[in-house]
Design a protein around this motif. Structure first.
Motif, mmCIF file in Angstrom:
data_model
loop_
_atom_site.group_PDB
_atom_site.id
_atom_site.type_symbol
_atom_site.label_atom_id
_atom_site.label_comp_id
_atom_site.label_asym_id
_atom_site.label_seq_id
_atom_site.Cartn_x
_atom_site.Cartn_y
_atom_site.Cartn_z
ATOM 1 N N TYR A 5 0.842 -1.201 0.000
ATOM 2 C CA TYR A 5 0.000 0.000 0.000
ATOM 3 C C TYR A 5 0.878 1.253 0.000
ATOM 4 O O TYR A 5 1.937 1.284 0.626
ATOM 5 N N SER A 6 0.375 2.279 -0.691
ATOM 6 C CA SER A 6 1.146 3.522 -0.803
ATOM 7 C C SER A 6 0.911 4.453 0.377
ATOM 8 O O SER A 6 1.647 5.424 0.561
ATOM 9 N N SER A 7 -0.113 4.173 1.170
ATOM 10 C CA SER A 7 -0.423 5.002 2.333
ATOM 11 C C SER A 7 -0.870 4.110 3.484
ATOM 12 O O SER A 7 -1.699 3.217 3.300
ATOM 13 N N SER A 47 10.677 -1.522 1.678
ATOM 14 C CA SER A 47 10.442 -0.777 0.432
ATOM 15 C C SER A 47 11.731 -0.647 -0.364
ATOM 16 O O SER A 47 11.748 -0.802 -1.591
ATOM 17 N N ARG A 72 10.765 -0.153 -4.155
ATOM 18 C CA ARG A 72 9.531 0.625 -4.209
ATOM 19 C C ARG A 72 9.723 1.950 -3.495
ATOM 20 O O ARG A 72 10.623 2.109 -2.669
ATOM 21 N N SER A 73 8.829 2.892 -3.809
ATOM 22 C CA SER A 73 8.792 4.138 -3.039
ATOM 23 C C SER A 73 8.231 3.821 -1.658
ATOM 24 O O SER A 73 7.311 3.005 -1.514
ATOM 25 N N PRO A 109 5.984 4.121 1.491
ATOM 26 C CA PRO A 109 4.641 4.669 1.658
ATOM 27 C C PRO A 109 4.614 5.834 2.639
ATOM 28 O O PRO A 109 5.508 5.977 3.485
ATOM 29 N N LYS A 158 -6.647 2.475 -1.726
ATOM 30 C CA LYS A 158 -5.245 2.902 -1.768
ATOM 31 C C LYS A 158 -4.585 2.926 -0.395
ATOM 32 O O LYS A 158 -3.356 2.911 -0.307
#
Length: 430
Positions: free
Chosen positions: A154-156, A181, A186-187, A189, A255
């Motif tokens: 999840y990004s958040s 991450s 990955r970026s 979160p 999201k």
């Protein structure tokens, strides 16, 4: 724990304490008072061995219970000119051994369980508790592993911690999220933590520490506070929902991932013969569709409706706790004294000394929590194999005593105990 060997002709303090509790349960308070005087004189020492220290705190709790009942039935104490001395000290009797004695309530300062007079001392002793016992670290590590896996991808991420205290649980998780991450390319979160507590100044300090730590990692981070005022003690469910709205969560279930942490918290929502507040809270947070709800509780039935059953349960539970402290800390450890006085001693006073709405520490066994969680619409999540391996590593590195034992129950709950007696449980739900 306290010995009760039938082979010995010596009367052990455990037998005497149980007898005292039996007298109280039959409302024979003057007889209980006399017996408690003997127990406190002969067996209670705040700086003694584990048995003497345990007896010391149980004597304090029983004293408060007896005093309350004697005061309600003795007319002499209504005279404000009466001044009866209190002799409670490390090696002195709680009562005179000659005759039943009434102790006036204004001579027994008992801070509220909600807004405590020595809140600074209690919070600082929490840090000692985290250092000298494995229980908090065990709960944090196991819950963090469940959260880490539930929010994967999840990004958040939003974490609602219903008992944030100093926030010591979260730096390891923040670092683990960042490292995972980075490893996966990955970026990282964005992370938001909403911490709940009754002390606004504590929340301010906790938020500042977590912000500084997140900044040192380069994380996009936000800390929000949720102040649980006195009026919200009975029902925190509305407070939680309003807080999420007030913080303009803009919650997107696709999201964003919501994790709810209930470490040493849900038992505070229980009331005598009444689970409505607890169930309201669970139903409310279930509507938020959290990816995980982590539950950490004492493995003890301190919500037993009958005093004697609750007393024996508490005696055995805290007997195991005090034995574990005896085995892992030096005899004159000041940290242990602080922890026993500010935490376990206060809990014993609540479980044993209080009744009705005044009693707040209503711990239950995992089987009871399992029924409540399932009936509230939650399903259990299987334990990660990493949870057990992390807990084993924690004990081996920091608490190298053979007395601590881990046990997996039904593949969805991890127990930490002392010599075959489970003391703490951690589970995760969705």
């Amino acid at each position: 724990m306290l010995s009760t060997s039938p082979q010995s002709s010596v009367i052990h303090p455990r037998q005497l304490l149980v007898t005292c509790a039996e007298l109280i349960s039959r409302s024979e308070f003057f007889s209980a008072n006399r017996l408690l005087s003997l127990i406190s004189t002969d067996f209670a020492l705040q700086f003694g061995d584990s048995t003497e220290r345990l007896v010391y705190y149980f004597c304090i709790a029983l004293r408060e219970r007896i005093n309350r009942h004697l005061l309600s039935t003795t007319t002499c104490v209504m005279n404000p000119s009466i001044n009866i001395p209190v002799t409670l000290a490390h090696q002195r009797p709680i009562f005179s051994s000659s005759s039943p004695q009434i102790i006036l309530p204004n001579q027994i300062p008992r801070p509220s369980r909600i807004v405590e007079q020595d809140v600074t001392t209690r919070y600082s002793s929490y840090l000692s508790l985290n250092q000298v016992t494995p229980f908090i670290r065990f709960t944090h590590l196991t819950a963090n592993q469940a959260i880490l896996e539930a929010v994967e991808g999840y990004s958040s991420i939003h974490i609602l911690d219903m008992n944030v205290m100093h926030g010591v649980q979260w730096p390891p998780l923040l670092q683990a999220i960042m490292e995972r991450s980075s490893t996966l390319g990955r970026s990282c979160p964005t992370i938001r933590i909403t911490g709940a507590a009754r002390d606004p100044s504590l929340l301010d300090r906790t938020g500042d520490r977590l912000r500084r730590f997140a900044e040192s990692l380069g994380l996009e981070f936000e800390f929000c506070d949720l102040i649980l005022y006195d009026s919200e003690v009975v029902d925190h469910s509305e407070a939680v929902i309003h807080a999420l709205m007030d913080h303009r969560l803009r919650f997107d279930q696709v999201k964003e991932a919501l994790a709810i942490n209930c470490g040493d918290y849900l038992h505070c929502l229980l009331r005598e013969y009444d689970t409505r507040s607890l169930r309201r809270f669970l139903h409310k947070v279930k509507t938020l569709n959290p990816k995980v709800l982590t539950l950490g509780e004492r493995e003890a039935d301190h919500n037993h409706p009958l005093f004697l059953g609750r007393f024996v349960e508490a005696l055995d539970h805290y007997g195991a706790v005090f034995d574990s402290l005896e085995a892992t800390l030096p005899p004159q450890s000041r940290e242990r004294v602080a922890v026993e006085e500010a935490w376990f001693g206060e809990e014993i006073k609540d479980v044993v000394g209080e009744d009705g709405e005044r009693r707040k520490d209503r711990h239950q066994r995992f089987e009871s929590w399992e029924i409540v969680m399932r009936s509230s619409g939650f399903k259990s999540l299987a334990l990660s194999p990493f949870s057990l391996s992390q807990a084993k590593l924690l004990l081996r590195l920091h608490y190298p005593s053979e007395g601590y034992q881990l046990q997996v129950v039904k593949k969805n709950c991890l127990f930490l105990g002392w010599k075959n007696r489970p003391l703490y449980s951690v589970s995760s739900w969705q």
